[in-house]
Scaffold this motif. Structure first.
Motif, PDB file in Angstrom:
ATOM      1  N   VAL A  60      28.778  28.636  66.279  1.00 16.56           N
ATOM      2  CA  VAL A  60      28.997  30.069  66.462  1.00 16.56           C
ATOM      3  C   VAL A  60      27.951  30.802  65.632  1.00 16.56           C
ATOM      4  O   VAL A  60      27.381  30.250  64.693  1.00 16.56           O
ATOM      5  CB  VAL A  60      30.418  30.509  66.049  1.00 16.56           C
ATOM      6  N   GLU A  61      27.712  32.069  65.975  1.00 16.49           N
ATOM      7  CA  GLU A  61      26.711  32.844  65.250  1.00 16.49           C
ATOM      8  C   GLU A  61      27.283  33.518  64.019  1.00 16.49           C
ATOM      9  O   GLU A  61      26.586  33.670  63.008  1.00 16.49           O
ATOM     10  CB  GLU A  61      26.085  33.886  66.187  1.00 16.49           C
ATOM     11  N   ASN A  62      28.532  33.950  64.082  1.00 19.73           N
ATOM     12  CA  ASN A  62      29.167  34.635  62.973  1.00 19.73           C
ATOM     13  C   ASN A  62      30.443  33.897  62.583  1.00 19.73           C
ATOM     14  O   ASN A  62      31.183  33.410  63.450  1.00 19.73           O
ATOM     15  CB  ASN A  62      29.496  36.085  63.358  1.00 19.73           C
ATOM     16  N   ALA A  63      30.688  33.802  61.280  1.00 17.60           N
ATOM     17  CA  ALA A  63      31.865  33.085  60.809  1.00 17.60           C
ATOM     18  C   ALA A  63      33.150  33.675  61.371  1.00 17.60           C
ATOM     19  O   ALA A  63      34.144  32.958  61.541  1.00 17.60           O
ATOM     20  CB  ALA A  63      31.899  33.110  59.278  1.00 17.60           C
ATOM     21  N   GLY A  64      33.141  34.960  61.681  1.00 15.59           N
ATOM     22  CA  GLY A  64      34.318  35.590  62.250  1.00 15.59           C
ATOM     23  C   GLY A  64      34.673  35.072  63.625  1.00 15.59           C
ATOM     24  O   GLY A  64      35.800  35.276  64.098  1.00 15.59           O
ATOM     25  N   ASP A  65      33.728  34.400  64.279  1.00 17.71           N
ATOM     26  CA  ASP A  65      33.981  33.847  65.610  1.00 17.71           C
ATOM     27  C   ASP A  65      34.501  32.416  65.546  1.00 17.71           C
ATOM     28  O   ASP A  65      34.820  31.828  66.589  1.00 17.71           O
ATOM     29  CB  ASP A  65      32.695  33.886  66.442  1.00 17.71           C
ATOM     30  N   ALA A  66      34.563  31.834  64.346  1.00 17.36           N
ATOM     31  CA  ALA A  66      35.082  30.477  64.182  1.00 17.36           C
ATOM     32  C   ALA A  66      36.557  30.523  63.816  1.00 17.36           C
ATOM     33  O   ALA A  66      37.039  31.505  63.236  1.00 17.36           O
ATOM     34  CB  ALA A  66      34.296  29.745  63.089  1.00 17.36           C
ATOM     35  N   ASP A  67      37.272  29.478  64.149  1.00 12.68           N
ATOM     36  CA  ASP A  67      38.641  29.360  63.675  1.00 12.68           C
ATOM     37  C   ASP A  67      38.613  29.318  62.148  1.00 12.68           C
ATOM     38  O   ASP A  67      37.882  28.516  61.554  1.00 12.68           O
ATOM     39  CB  ASP A  67      39.275  28.088  64.231  1.00 12.68           C
ATOM     40  N   ARG A  68      39.404  30.175  61.512  1.00 13.32           N
ATOM     41  CA  ARG A  68      39.332  30.318  60.052  1.00 13.32           C
ATOM     42  C   ARG A  68      39.639  29.001  59.351  1.00 13.32           C
ATOM     43  O   ARG A  68      38.964  28.627  58.376  1.00 13.32           O
ATOM     44  CB  ARG A  68      40.296  31.408  59.580  1.00 13.32           C
ATOM     45  N   SER A  69      40.631  28.293  59.821  1.00 21.20           N
ATOM     46  CA  SER A  69      40.996  27.020  59.199  1.00 21.20           C
ATOM     47  C   SER A  69      39.868  26.003  59.337  1.00 21.20           C
ATOM     48  O   SER A  69      39.504  25.319  58.369  1.00 21.20           O
ATOM     49  CB  SER A  69      42.280  26.479  59.823  1.00 21.20           C
ATOM     50  N   ASP A  70      39.299  25.889  60.535  1.00 21.86           N
ATOM     51  CA  ASP A  70      38.182  24.966  60.746  1.00 21.86           C
ATOM     52  C   ASP A  70      37.008  25.320  59.834  1.00 21.86           C
ATOM     53  O   ASP A  70      36.381  24.441  59.229  1.00 21.86           O
ATOM     54  CB  ASP A  70      37.716  25.015  62.199  1.00 21.86           C
ATOM     55  N   ALA A  94      31.710  32.618  39.155  1.00 15.67           N
ATOM     56  CA  ALA A  94      31.920  34.005  38.746  1.00 15.67           C
ATOM     57  C   ALA A  94      30.643  34.824  38.871  1.00 15.67           C
ATOM     58  O   ALA A  94      30.675  36.022  39.178  1.00 15.67           O
ATOM     59  CB  ALA A  94      32.448  34.059  37.311  1.00 15.67           C
ATOM     60  N   GLU A  95      29.501  34.177  38.666  1.00 20.28           N
ATOM     61  CA  GLU A  95      28.220  34.876  38.813  1.00 20.28           C
ATOM     62  C   GLU A  95      28.012  35.332  40.248  1.00 20.28           C
ATOM     63  O   GLU A  95      27.489  36.423  40.505  1.00 20.28           O
ATOM     64  CB  GLU A  95      27.076  33.955  38.376  1.00 20.28           C
ATOM     65  N   PHE A  96      28.441  34.511  41.193  1.00 23.35           N
ATOM     66  CA  PHE A  96      28.288  34.874  42.596  1.00 23.35           C
ATOM     67  C   PHE A  96      29.351  35.881  43.029  1.00 23.35           C
ATOM     68  O   PHE A  96      29.092  36.727  43.886  1.00 23.35           O
ATOM     69  CB  PHE A  96      28.323  33.620  43.463  1.00 23.35           C
ATOM     70  N   SER A  97      30.516  35.801  42.409  1.00 21.33           N
ATOM     71  CA  SER A  97      31.539  36.813  42.676  1.00 21.33           C
ATOM     72  C   SER A  97      31.052  38.181  42.215  1.00 21.33           C
ATOM     73  O   SER A  97      31.268  39.198  42.892  1.00 21.33           O
ATOM     74  CB  SER A  97      32.845  36.446  41.962  1.00 21.33           C
ATOM     75  N   LYS A  98      30.386  38.214  41.074  1.00 26.71           N
ATOM     76  CA  LYS A  98      29.850  39.470  40.549  1.00 26.71           C
ATOM     77  C   LYS A  98      28.749  40.010  41.454  1.00 26.71           C
ATOM     78  O   LYS A  98      28.651  41.218  41.688  1.00 26.71           O
ATOM     79  CB  LYS A  98      29.328  39.259  39.132  1.00 26.71           C
ATOM     80  N   LEU A  99      27.924  39.113  41.985  1.00 31.47           N
ATOM     81  CA  LEU A  99      26.862  39.533  42.896  1.00 31.47           C
ATOM     82  C   LEU A  99      27.444  40.120  44.174  1.00 31.47           C
ATOM     83  O   LEU A  99      26.955  41.133  44.692  1.00 31.47           O
ATOM     84  CB  LEU A  99      25.971  38.327  43.222  1.00 31.47           C
ATOM     85  N   ASN A 100      28.473  39.464  44.714  1.00 26.37           N
ATOM     86  CA  ASN A 100      29.210  39.940  45.890  1.00 26.37           C
ATOM     87  C   ASN A 100      28.281  40.418  47.014  1.00 26.37           C
ATOM     88  O   ASN A 100      28.327  41.569  47.445  1.00 26.37           O
ATOM     89  CB  ASN A 100      30.161  41.074  45.502  1.00 26.37           C
ATOM     90  N   PRO A 101      27.436  39.542  47.525  1.00 23.84           N
ATOM     91  CA  PRO A 101      26.502  39.950  48.579  1.00 23.84           C
ATOM     92  C   PRO A 101      27.214  40.355  49.864  1.00 23.84           C
ATOM     93  O   PRO A 101      28.254  39.783  50.212  1.00 23.84           O
ATOM     94  CB  PRO A 101      25.648  38.696  48.799  1.00 23.84           C
ATOM     95  N   GLY A 102      26.660  41.316  50.566  1.00 22.83           N
ATOM     96  CA  GLY A 102      27.247  41.744  51.832  1.00 22.83           C
ATOM     97  C   GLY A 102      27.179  40.664  52.886  1.00 22.83           C
ATOM     98  O   GLY A 102      28.078  40.538  53.722  1.00 22.83           O
ATOM     99  N   SER A 103      26.104  39.868  52.855  1.00 23.35           N
ATOM    100  CA  SER A 103      25.944  38.766  53.812  1.00 23.35           C
ATOM    101  C   SER A 103      25.610  37.494  53.045  1.00 23.35           C
ATOM    102  O   SER A 103      24.747  37.504  52.166  1.00 23.35           O
ATOM    103  CB  SER A 103      24.825  39.059  54.812  1.00 23.35           C
ATOM    104  N   THR A 108      29.825  37.694  56.801  1.00 21.01           N
ATOM    105  CA  THR A 108      29.682  39.104  56.444  1.00 21.01           C
ATOM    106  C   THR A 108      30.930  39.590  55.723  1.00 21.01           C
ATOM    107  O   THR A 108      32.047  39.414  56.205  1.00 21.01           O
ATOM    108  CB  THR A 108      29.455  39.958  57.709  1.00 21.01           C
ATOM    109  N   SER A 109      30.722  40.169  54.539  1.00 20.03           N
ATOM    110  CA  SER A 109      31.809  40.778  53.751  1.00 20.03           C
ATOM    111  C   SER A 109      32.953  39.803  53.488  1.00 20.03           C
ATOM    112  O   SER A 109      34.124  40.160  53.563  1.00 20.03           O
ATOM    113  CB  SER A 109      32.345  42.028  54.471  1.00 20.03           C
ATOM    114  N   ARG A 110      32.620  38.560  53.173  1.00 19.47           N
ATOM    115  CA  ARG A 110      33.671  37.594  52.847  1.00 19.47           C
ATOM    116  C   ARG A 110      33.242  36.659  51.725  1.00 19.47           C
ATOM    117  O   ARG A 110      33.704  35.515  51.616  1.00 19.47           O
ATOM    118  CB  ARG A 110      34.116  36.823  54.082  1.00 19.47           C
ATOM    119  N   ALA A 111      32.345  37.161  50.830  1.00 19.50           N
ATOM    120  CA  ALA A 111      31.864  36.330  49.724  1.00 19.50           C
ATOM    121  C   ALA A 111      33.012  35.867  48.843  1.00 19.50           C
ATOM    122  O   ALA A 111      33.030  34.717  48.368  1.00 19.50           O
ATOM    123  CB  ALA A 111      30.832  37.107  48.894  1.00 19.50           C
TER     124      ALA A 111
END
Length: 277
Positions: free
Chosen positions: A172-182, A211-220, A230-233
């Motif tokens: 899939v192109e976007n994670a939102g199009d995949a089954d969340r559990s998979d 925690a360093e990556f949580s602080k960065l919190n990238p949009g993508s 997207t928006s799920r870091a």
């Protein structure tokens, strides 16, 4: 030569994904992505699989003129990240490689990387690439000591190398199009398989790194081995946080070691000289 390369698509408004994949049997499919940032000085992140040679270059040059490509960021030296580096470098006379010094040394096992076309960086370095500010860091999980992740400040995108990769039943192109559990279970599996040292990681130190990556919190989050997230870091960080507490992952075996040893001993006992000890 067969190719797994698929049609390129936009991960963000100015970042193209050049997607391929590797089949991993019952586990599913492992995405293998390279990325092109369409900036004033275009930036290519990784160069795909060697099995896609020819097709990869055609797809890339349909997005950017070879003479305009200025930067080639190599996250690390594994073949799924630099499979077409030599061909791209030869076709793009104005391009310079940016990578870790260890990557250059390890690439030298296969071909002589032209030193005048390389700039080396270490984690912690921030540079300007044609007006685009990027920072390099070591991602949470990796399978090569040379690995670099890259954060694009302009696009608020993290090129995470192997981190946050996953295996999926279908591409899939976007994670939102995949089954969340998979998607999330595949991420736990891939992280353990690709970075088996995580089973030995101290949880406190692992949490500190995340925690360093949580602080960065990238949009993508643009993993080399996952669809665009997207928006799920935060969700990705929480998923891999649990990895050190999980059992190590190993592939199935098709060799029954005990049976082989039994047959070996039986065959040698039949031919052992009488009276031998």
């Amino acid at each position: 030569m067969p190719s797994n390369l698929r049609k390129s698509y936009l991960a963000t408004s100015d970042i193209h994904t050049l997607p391929s994949h590797l089949p991993l049997g019952a586990l599913g499919l492992l995405p293998v992505n390279a990325y092109l940032i369409s900036a004033r000085q275009p930036i290519l992140v990784d160069t795909g699989l060697a099995i896609d040679r020819g097709n990869f270059e055609n797809a890339l040059w349909s997005l950017v003129d070879p003479r305009d490509l200025r930067w080639i960021v190599i996250t690390h030296d594994d073949r799924d990240h630099c499979g077409n580096l030599k061909e791209v470098l030869m076709a793009a006379p104005n391009a310079t490689i940016i990578t870790n010094g260890l990557t250059v040394a390890r690439l030298g096992e296969e071909w002589d990387v032209p030193a005048h076309r390389v700039r080396t960086v270490n984690p912690g370095r921030t540079v300007e690439l044609g007006g685009r500010t990027v920072s390099f860091m070591r991602p949470p999980s990796y399978d090569s000591p040379a690995t670099l992740a890259m954060y694009d400040h302009t696009g608020d995108a993290l090129f995470a190398a192997d981190s946050f990769g996953t295996v999926l039943p279908e591409m899939v192109e976007n994670a939102g199009d995949a089954d969340r559990s998979d998607y999330l279970e595949g991420m736990s599996t891939f992280t353990r398989a690709n970075a088996p040292w995580t089973a030995l990681a101290d949880q406190v130190k692992w949490d500190s790194t995340l925690a360093e990556f949580s602080k960065l919190n990238p949009g993508s989050v643009l993993s080399s081995h996952a669809p665009t997230a997207t928006s799920r870091a935060g969700e990705l960080v929480e998923t891999v946080r649990a990895v050190p507490a999980m059992d190590p992952w190993l592939p199935d075996e098709d060799l029954e070691v005990e049976a082989v040893l039994d047959r070996y001993e039986a065959s040698h006992s039949d031919t052992e000289p009488q009276g031998a000890k």
